[in-house]
Design a protein around this motif. Structure first.
Motif, PDB file in Angstrom:
ATOM      1  N   HIS A   1       0.699  -1.159  -0.003  1.00 46.82           N
ATOM      2  CA  HIS A   1       0.027   0.079  -0.007  1.00 46.82           C
ATOM      3  C   HIS A   1       0.835   1.231   0.147  1.00 46.82           C
TER       4      HIS A   1
ATOM      5  N   CYS B   1      -5.011   5.649   0.347  1.00 43.28           N
ATOM      6  CA  CYS B   1      -4.037   4.714   0.151  1.00 43.28           C
ATOM      7  C   CYS B   1      -3.646   5.228  -1.444  1.00 43.28           C
TER       8      CYS B   1
ATOM      9  N   GLU C   1      -1.209   3.652  -3.435  1.00 40.18           N
ATOM     10  CA  GLU C   1      -0.589   2.364  -4.335  1.00 40.18           C
ATOM     11  C   GLU C   1      -1.858   1.404  -4.754  1.00 40.18           C
ATOM     12  N   TYR C   2      -2.054   1.062  -5.980  1.00 36.40           N
ATOM     13  CA  TYR C   2      -2.847   0.419  -6.520  1.00 36.40           C
ATOM     14  C   TYR C   2      -2.925  -0.882  -5.673  1.00 36.40           C
ATOM     15  N   CYS C   3      -3.765  -1.285  -4.776  1.00 34.13           N
ATOM     16  CA  CYS C   3      -3.582  -2.741  -4.078  1.00 34.13           C
ATOM     17  C   CYS C   3      -4.744  -3.680  -4.083  1.00 34.13           C
TER      18      CYS C   3
ATOM     19  N   HIS D   1      -9.252  -0.533  -3.803  1.00 29.78           N
ATOM     20  CA  HIS D   1      -8.005   0.472  -3.443  1.00 29.78           C
ATOM     21  C   HIS D   1      -8.789   1.928  -3.545  1.00 29.78           C
TER      22      HIS D   1
ATOM     23  N   MET E   1     -10.104   3.073  -0.116  1.00 34.14           N
ATOM     24  CA  MET E   1      -9.145   2.592   1.130  1.00 34.14           C
ATOM     25  C   MET E   1      -8.590   4.260   1.478  1.00 34.14           C
TER      26      MET E   1
END
Ligand code: CUA
Length: 180
Positions: free
Chosen positions: A109, A144, A146-148, A152, A155
């Protein structure tokens, strides 16, 4: 002016001294920043087992959020996990040094706190640590970045920055968004 062998050697030596001097200044600045000012890579190169994160150590549920220790040091611990932060909101005092510590039990993340210089990746296996001073009070968004996975975009967390005199940790040193 005719160049003599000696003149050329002197000129080369002069440039060698300048080059070595410049590199030395940069190296000393790096060492000073790391050892004296504690400016380190965001990862802080501190490892943690992502599989036992929630079972033992500082990232168990009871230890998440903001705590003030006996010396007055403010530390907030947050777990970034698909697709939420734990806790969803944490409170910090304005104009005081705050240490933020993040860990992930699943995937990579990333977090940033809008309007501040706080920005770091949260990589499973490592503790991401950031020191900062919040100067503006109010609720800040911490998404967040960062693509998670599929959730995503849902988040995010809230960072509640309160004036120092409104920051009231309980007897155990704990402060939360619910208690103000
Ligand atoms: Cu977590 Cu994107």
């Amino acid at each position: 002016m005719p160049e003599t062998e000696e003149g050329i050697l002197r000129s080369e030596f002069r440039w060698a001294v300048i080059a070595v001097g410049m590199v030395s200044v940069i190296m000393l600045a790096l060492i000073y920043a790391g050892l004296v000012q504690h400016i380190n890579p965001p990862s802080n190169i501190e490892t943690i087992d992502p599989n036992t994160l929630h079972l033992t150590g500082e990232f168990t549920e009871a230890d998440l959020g903001t705590f003030v220790d006996a010396t007055g040091q403010v530390t907030s611990r947050i777990v970034a996990t698909q697709f939420t932060f734990q806790p969803q909101c944490f409170v910090v005092p304005a104009n005081r040094l705050v240490t933020l510590r993040f860990a992930s039990p699943d995937v990579v993340h990333g977090i940033l706190i809008t309007g501040t210089n706080v920005n770091t990746m949260v990589v499973p296996g490592y503790v991401s640590q950031v020191h900062t001073v919040f100067t503006k009070t109010g609720d800040l968004l911490m998404p967040c970045h960062e693509y998670c996975g599929l959730g995503h975009s849902q988040m995010w967390a809230t960072v509640r920055v309160v004036p120092e005199d409104e920051f009231k940790p309980d007897a155990a040193g704990r402060a939360s968004c619910a208690s103000g």
